[in-house]
Enzyme design. Structure first.
Site, mmCIF file in Angstrom:
data_model
loop_
_atom_site.group_PDB
_atom_site.id
_atom_site.type_symbol
_atom_site.label_atom_id
_atom_site.label_comp_id
_atom_site.label_asym_id
_atom_site.label_seq_id
_atom_site.Cartn_x
_atom_site.Cartn_y
_atom_site.Cartn_z
ATOM 1 N N CYS A 228 0.834 -1.262 0.082
ATOM 2 C CA CYS A 228 0.019 -0.050 0.147
ATOM 3 C C CYS A 228 0.813 1.342 -0.074
ATOM 4 O O CYS A 228 0.694 2.249 -0.817
ATOM 5 C CB CYS A 228 -1.037 0.140 1.042
ATOM 6 S SG CYS A 228 -2.021 -1.403 1.334
ATOM 7 N N GLU B 99 6.026 8.531 3.780
ATOM 8 C CA GLU B 99 6.156 7.390 2.958
ATOM 9 C C GLU B 99 7.561 6.918 2.559
ATOM 10 O O GLU B 99 7.792 6.878 1.371
ATOM 11 C CB GLU B 99 5.056 7.721 1.708
ATOM 12 C CG GLU B 99 3.915 8.263 1.987
ATOM 13 C CD GLU B 99 2.792 7.480 2.575
ATOM 14 O OE1 GLU B 99 3.544 6.540 3.262
ATOM 15 O OE2 GLU B 99 1.989 7.878 2.720
ATOM 16 N N GLY B 100 8.480 7.311 3.365
ATOM 17 C CA GLY B 100 9.931 6.912 3.476
ATOM 18 C C GLY B 100 10.552 8.164 3.247
ATOM 19 O O GLY B 100 10.383 9.110 2.246
ATOM 20 N N GLY C 136 11.551 37.746 -3.759
ATOM 21 C CA GLY C 136 11.760 38.556 -2.624
ATOM 22 C C GLY C 136 11.027 38.246 -1.517
ATOM 23 O O GLY C 136 10.523 37.272 -1.147
#
Length: 386
Positions: free
Chosen positions: A240, A365-366, A341
């Protein structure tokens, strides 16, 4: 009309149907998200009122076939994630949690009865799901999870805490992963089950237009019918996660593209020393460097998507996309801000919001480190995690 950053006629690589989908989602983002996102972000509000519209567009579980889902291709799913994240990472995250995580868990690992019960309602946006894997002491190391599931006769008893769980306080069901004597198992937990509770994690400097929560399970009792029968190891939630990581590969481009477009338009209009910023060599260098990275990131996402649709995608390829595209997206946002800026820090411009959000996207997710080690293992054959 091709995007301004498109130096290589990338649009020609997409089908008529893919471009039509892009335009439909882009129109939704322009109409419903852009006019409101600065206010939602500042007030830290997730706009639940747009969920039915997302469902009407077929965005919820859009890559799943059957059960009321759209059954779109991997590339089409990626395109939709890119357009949504051009609006805001937090709103793309809603689609990811609902579809790539919660719905995918049921579609991949659930029984036929579970699929029939939950997926049509989730595709319609009438049932919201969350995905409980990470824990306070087990973020990048889910194999060290402390949440337990113990058999007690015909029931399971769940205890533990999950942290950084998207949508937990508005979810109707939670996909909860727990360690048992039989290995890691997954459960569909209705959030009105006694012993289940969720609290919002705040205040946040990132992903403010989304919901991150902590889940608590205190002797939550479930029948066997709530267990995902095909989820038999830690491999199940990772499958998943890979769906979500794939979506991020595309989504990060959307945030970066919006930052680039904002900076390029600003450079056209803003005058200093009697000429527009876009006429200065250093500004052009910044825009060129950003456009080059966007073109490379788009080609990377498209290649990964085509491989996924062809059934040829390997695990390490997703890490290539997630690591590279999050990295360049943050760099583009930071560079784009310099063109504006001091005006670049205002919320009526999108750039700092995107940059702040991407710090979270880069982490969940990692992390960069996790995906680096996945790729390192692929290149060397050596496991550096342990």
């Amino acid at each position: 009309m091709a995007d301004r950053y498109d130096l290589l006629d990338l649009e020609s690589q997409f089908s008529t149907e893919e471009i039509a989908l892009r335009d439909r989602v882009r129109e939704f983002v322009d109409r419903r998200i852009r006019p409101n996102i600065a206010d939602w972000y500042e007030r830290a509000v997730f706009p639940t009122e747009i969920i039915p519209e997302m469902a009407e567009l077929g965005l919820l579980g859009m890559h799943i076939k059957g059960y009321g889902c759209a059954g779109r291709s991997a590339v089409e799913y990626g395109i939709a994630m890119q357009e949504l994240e051009a609006g805001d990472s937090g709103l793309r995250t809603f689609i990811s949690v609902q579809g790539s995580l919660a719905m995918s868990a049921i579609a991949k690992h659930g029984s036929e009865a579970q699929k029939q019960q939950w997926l049509p309602e989730m595709a319609a946006g009438r049932v919201i799901g969350c995905f409980g894997l990470t824990e306070p002491e087990a973020g990048s190391d889910p194999g060290n999870m402390q949440t337990t599931a113990v058999r007690d006769g015909d029931e399971w008893v769940l205890n533990g805490t999950k942290r950084w769980i998207g949508l937990g306080t508005i979810a109707d069901i939670a996909i909860v992963w727990a360690r048992s004597d039989e290995g890691v198992r997954g459960f569909i937990v209705p959030t009105d089950t006694p012993g289940f509770s969720a609290e919002v994690l705040e205040p946040k400097a990132s992903m403010r237009a989304s919901i991150q929560t902590e889940l608590h399970l205190d002797n939550v009792r479930l029948s066997e019918e709530h267990r995902l029968p095909e989820a038999k190891s830690l491999r199940a939630p990772f499958e998943c996660l890979n769906e979500a990581r794939y979506g991020i590969t595309w989504g990060a481009i959307g945030a970066a593209r919006d930052a680039f477009n904002t900076a390029a338009s600003y450079a056209d209009e803003r005058k200093q020393f009697n000429k527009p910023l876009s006429a200065f060599q250093l500004t052009q260098q910044k825009l060129v460097n950003m456009a080059l990275e966007l073109n490379k990131a788009q080609l990377l996402a498209l290649q990964i998507g085509r491989l996924k649709d062809a059934g040829k995608l390997e695990r390490h390829m997703i890490s290539v996309g997630k690591l590279n595209n999050c990295r360049i997206a943050i760099d583009i946002c930071r560079e784009a801000r310099t063109i504006l800026g001091g005006n670049g820090i205002l919320l009526d411009q999108s750039i700092m919001r995107h940059a702040n959000n991407l710090e979270s996207v880069r982490t969940y997710e990692g992390t960069d480190e996790v995906h680096t080690l996945i790729l390192g293992q692929h290149l060397t054959g050596q496991n550096a995690f342990a």
